[in-house]
Design a protein around this motif. Sequence first.
Motif, PDB file in Angstrom:
ATOM      1  N   GLY A 124       0.821  -1.198   0.000  1.00  0.00           N
ATOM      2  CA  GLY A 124       0.000   0.000   0.000  1.00  0.00           C
ATOM      3  C   GLY A 124       0.855   1.247   0.000  1.00  0.00           C
ATOM      4  O   GLY A 124       2.099   1.188  -0.030  1.00  0.00           O
ATOM      5  N   PRO A 125       0.207   2.437   0.021  1.00  0.00           N
ATOM      6  CA  PRO A 125       0.950   3.695   0.027  1.00  0.00           C
ATOM      7  C   PRO A 125       1.916   3.767   1.204  1.00  0.00           C
ATOM      8  O   PRO A 125       1.616   3.318   2.313  1.00  0.00           O
ATOM      9  CB  PRO A 125      -0.166   4.752   0.171  1.00  0.00           C
ATOM     10  CG  PRO A 125      -1.389   4.088  -0.385  1.00  0.00           C
ATOM     11  CD  PRO A 125      -1.254   2.637  -0.007  1.00  0.00           C
ATOM     12  N   ASN A 150      -1.564  10.802   6.926  1.00  0.00           N
ATOM     13  CA  ASN A 150      -1.937   9.523   6.312  1.00  0.00           C
ATOM     14  C   ASN A 150      -1.727   9.553   4.803  1.00  0.00           C
ATOM     15  O   ASN A 150      -1.309   8.562   4.200  1.00  0.00           O
ATOM     16  CB  ASN A 150      -3.393   9.192   6.628  1.00  0.00           C
ATOM     17  CG  ASN A 150      -3.609   8.924   8.102  1.00  0.00           C
ATOM     18  OD1 ASN A 150      -2.784   8.286   8.740  1.00  0.00           O
ATOM     19  ND2 ASN A 150      -4.703   9.432   8.651  1.00  0.00           N
ATOM     20  N   ALA A 151      -2.027  10.718   4.184  1.00  0.00           N
ATOM     21  CA  ALA A 151      -1.907  10.816   2.734  1.00  0.00           C
ATOM     22  C   ALA A 151      -0.495  11.209   2.301  1.00  0.00           C
ATOM     23  O   ALA A 151      -0.064  10.865   1.199  1.00  0.00           O
ATOM     24  CB  ALA A 151      -2.909  11.840   2.199  1.00  0.00           C
ATOM     25  N   TRP A 152       0.234  11.926   3.141  1.00  0.00           N
ATOM     26  CA  TRP A 152       1.574  12.418   2.801  1.00  0.00           C
ATOM     27  C   TRP A 152       2.453  12.200   4.030  1.00  0.00           C
ATOM     28  O   TRP A 152       2.659  13.083   4.840  1.00  0.00           O
ATOM     29  CB  TRP A 152       1.495  13.895   2.425  1.00  0.00           C
ATOM     30  CG  TRP A 152       2.597  14.358   1.525  1.00  0.00           C
ATOM     31  CD1 TRP A 152       3.640  15.139   1.861  1.00  0.00           C
ATOM     32  CD2 TRP A 152       2.769  14.049   0.139  1.00  0.00           C
ATOM     33  NE1 TRP A 152       4.457  15.359   0.780  1.00  0.00           N
ATOM     34  CE2 TRP A 152       3.933  14.707  -0.301  1.00  0.00           C
ATOM     35  CE3 TRP A 152       2.046  13.300  -0.787  1.00  0.00           C
ATOM     36  CZ2 TRP A 152       4.409  14.617  -1.603  1.00  0.00           C
ATOM     37  CZ3 TRP A 152       2.517  13.221  -2.078  1.00  0.00           C
ATOM     38  CH2 TRP A 152       3.673  13.876  -2.485  1.00  0.00           C
ATOM     39  N   PRO A 153       2.992  10.996   4.193  1.00  0.00           N
ATOM     40  CA  PRO A 153       3.514  10.555   5.491  1.00  0.00           C
ATOM     41  C   PRO A 153       4.950  10.955   5.813  1.00  0.00           C
ATOM     42  O   PRO A 153       5.489  10.488   6.811  1.00  0.00           O
ATOM     43  CB  PRO A 153       3.417   9.029   5.363  1.00  0.00           C
ATOM     44  CG  PRO A 153       3.696   8.789   3.911  1.00  0.00           C
ATOM     45  CD  PRO A 153       3.071   9.948   3.174  1.00  0.00           C
ATOM     46  N   ALA A 157       6.971  21.048   6.974  1.00  0.00           N
ATOM     47  CA  ALA A 157       7.342  19.713   6.515  1.00  0.00           C
ATOM     48  C   ALA A 157       8.316  19.864   5.358  1.00  0.00           C
ATOM     49  O   ALA A 157       8.196  20.775   4.529  1.00  0.00           O
ATOM     50  CB  ALA A 157       6.115  18.938   6.072  1.00  0.00           C
ATOM     51  N   GLN A 158       9.302  18.956   5.308  1.00  0.00           N
ATOM     52  CA  GLN A 158      10.310  19.000   4.254  1.00  0.00           C
ATOM     53  C   GLN A 158      10.426  17.626   3.620  1.00  0.00           C
ATOM     54  O   GLN A 158      10.509  16.614   4.312  1.00  0.00           O
ATOM     55  CB  GLN A 158      11.659  19.418   4.838  1.00  0.00           C
ATOM     56  CG  GLN A 158      12.797  19.483   3.832  1.00  0.00           C
ATOM     57  CD  GLN A 158      14.063  20.097   4.432  1.00  0.00           C
ATOM     58  OE1 GLN A 158      13.991  20.886   5.368  1.00  0.00           O
ATOM     59  NE2 GLN A 158      15.199  19.739   3.894  1.00  0.00           N
ATOM     60  N   LYS A 200      -0.156  13.021  -5.712  1.00  0.00           N
ATOM     61  CA  LYS A 200      -1.021  14.097  -5.212  1.00  0.00           C
ATOM     62  C   LYS A 200      -0.471  14.638  -3.912  1.00  0.00           C
ATOM     63  O   LYS A 200      -0.418  13.947  -2.896  1.00  0.00           O
ATOM     64  CB  LYS A 200      -2.439  13.567  -5.011  1.00  0.00           C
ATOM     65  CG  LYS A 200      -3.426  14.633  -4.530  1.00  0.00           C
ATOM     66  CD  LYS A 200      -4.808  14.044  -4.332  1.00  0.00           C
ATOM     67  CE  LYS A 200      -5.780  15.093  -3.806  1.00  0.00           C
ATOM     68  NZ  LYS A 200      -7.130  14.508  -3.577  1.00  0.00           N
ATOM     69  N   ALA A 201      -0.050  15.906  -3.934  1.00  0.00           N
ATOM     70  CA  ALA A 201       0.478  16.579  -2.757  1.00  0.00           C
ATOM     71  C   ALA A 201      -0.590  17.507  -2.184  1.00  0.00           C
ATOM     72  O   ALA A 201      -1.586  17.813  -2.856  1.00  0.00           O
ATOM     73  CB  ALA A 201       1.733  17.364  -3.129  1.00  0.00           C
ATOM     74  N   PRO A 202      -0.434  17.971  -0.948  1.00  0.00           N
ATOM     75  CA  PRO A 202      -1.410  18.904  -0.372  1.00  0.00           C
ATOM     76  C   PRO A 202      -1.576  20.142  -1.251  1.00  0.00           C
ATOM     77  O   PRO A 202      -0.579  20.729  -1.697  1.00  0.00           O
ATOM     78  CB  PRO A 202      -0.807  19.248   0.993  1.00  0.00           C
ATOM     79  CG  PRO A 202       0.060  18.072   1.333  1.00  0.00           C
ATOM     80  CD  PRO A 202       0.619  17.605   0.024  1.00  0.00           C
TER      81      PRO A 202
END
Length: 539
Positions: free
Chosen positions: A165-166, A268-271, A285-286, A498-500
Amino acid sequence: MASANAAAMALHGAYRGKPAVLTIDGSEFCAHLKDQLWVQLPVKLVLDATLHGNALTVSMLAPPSRRMSYQRIISREQWGGRHKQKIMQTLRLFSMNLEVAAPDAEAFVDALLKAAYPRTTPHRRVIVLCNPQSGQGHGKHMLDIVVKPVLKRAGCAMTVIETDGPAHAYRVSQTLKVTDYDVLACVGGDGTVHEVVNGLASRSDVEQAMQLPLAPIPCGSGNGLYISLHGAENGFVHYLACLNVIKGTPHVHELMTITQDVHDMDANAWPYTLRGQAADGREYAQYYSFMSQAIGIMADLDIGTEPWRFIGDLRFILGFLVYAIRNRPCHADVDVLFGERGTVSLHEMRRGSDAASRSKEEQRPMPVSPHSLRYGSVLDPITLATTPYDPAMPDAELLRNEWMRLPMPLSFVYTGKVPYVARSLMAFPYTHPHDGLIDVVAQDQRVTLFNKIAATSHGESGRHIYDQGVHYMKVQALRITPRNKLARHRYISIDGEKAPYAPFQAELSELYMTLLSLDDEEWHAPSLRPPMLDVPAAH
């Protein structure tokens, strides 16, 4: 019997009771059966040679035998022009088993392996990370029918991990023991590579981890990194990708550092876990990007056409047509910092790309402060130049160390570090993997629908950068700020993921990734060959 000299070597034996002769002559491997040419290949396509008593097995990649004959032939010229020829698409795994005289065979096998591995060593230790769902399940299929058999025949020691999974590839890359492997192969799309790069970059031993060579094996719908390394004609040649894992030589590819407000991130989407603190105490975040960032039409078609993945990279062309007809503007502020070497001159870009393609790549040490930022984070205030950016500005009038805002309404902004983002789109024709700059393509919203649609036919060759309303530049940093963070069905794409949908800042990172390339001498892959555009040399 074997006869050895500096130029050639031969071994006599038998294949199914018929007399056979194997020869090595410079960079070419040949086999004759009953005095008829049987195999003629660049010796680079030989994977392994093993001897058990009087039984010799030679494994290689070769085209199918020709009709009405046993011949399997790839000439030196075809191999040299493989970036533009379809013959590489015919490669398959092939082994020959012969009976030979053991004393002569030992010397021949030793000479054959030395010729087949002139700059690398055989039997690499390979960890394979496979996204089995990539390409509608294509990743698992390729793993089983191509990757495992080829690496096994090459004598590689394999560790295979199928992601579930992701972020699984990200977590594996954070914890694997990098000293146990010579290569990390990514079976999947560019998203798998993106996770691996960020996993390696987030480690405490980041300097050592980032020197583990990566090799993509394409199973996604875009495969921009692989195509940039091996050419559009070889966009889905999995056997060639495996050969790169087995024999490719390492080269430097710069990364881009991305920062976003941590409050805009969904863990959860961009861990990704790297964090920093702005001057006012706020947390950002970096993470890292190796390929591209996009907003507007190019991000909408990349993320918005996810349900169309089953049609492969054709979805990018159809998606662009759909979104061009909708003609929605990109509501965002775009600020760029050119720095000392940035440019808007297409003529200078062509000259610089051509010179870089002929230069020898310099080895560089990993940075002492790998996550440092030259231009601050997205949370740090910037001061815009009092002189507004003008698309007609020559390089001499650019304000080098001040942020300049693009004043025109835009359809999209696309930035990157590889030429191809898909087989049908050479988005950044003058990019270079280690030139210290980020390529930026922006399209004016006010150009006609005809001009926008024309870009789809020009994008395959990179000629779109000369289209009316298209602005192409090289910068050292940029910031993109969406004006409406709550906009529906609008996207930001980072390396095709897909990023924020929130402000982000990109700059050249102190870190770099290590990639493998098959080119025989210096790294003259398609990403270092400036395209011969059928357009004027200057804008």
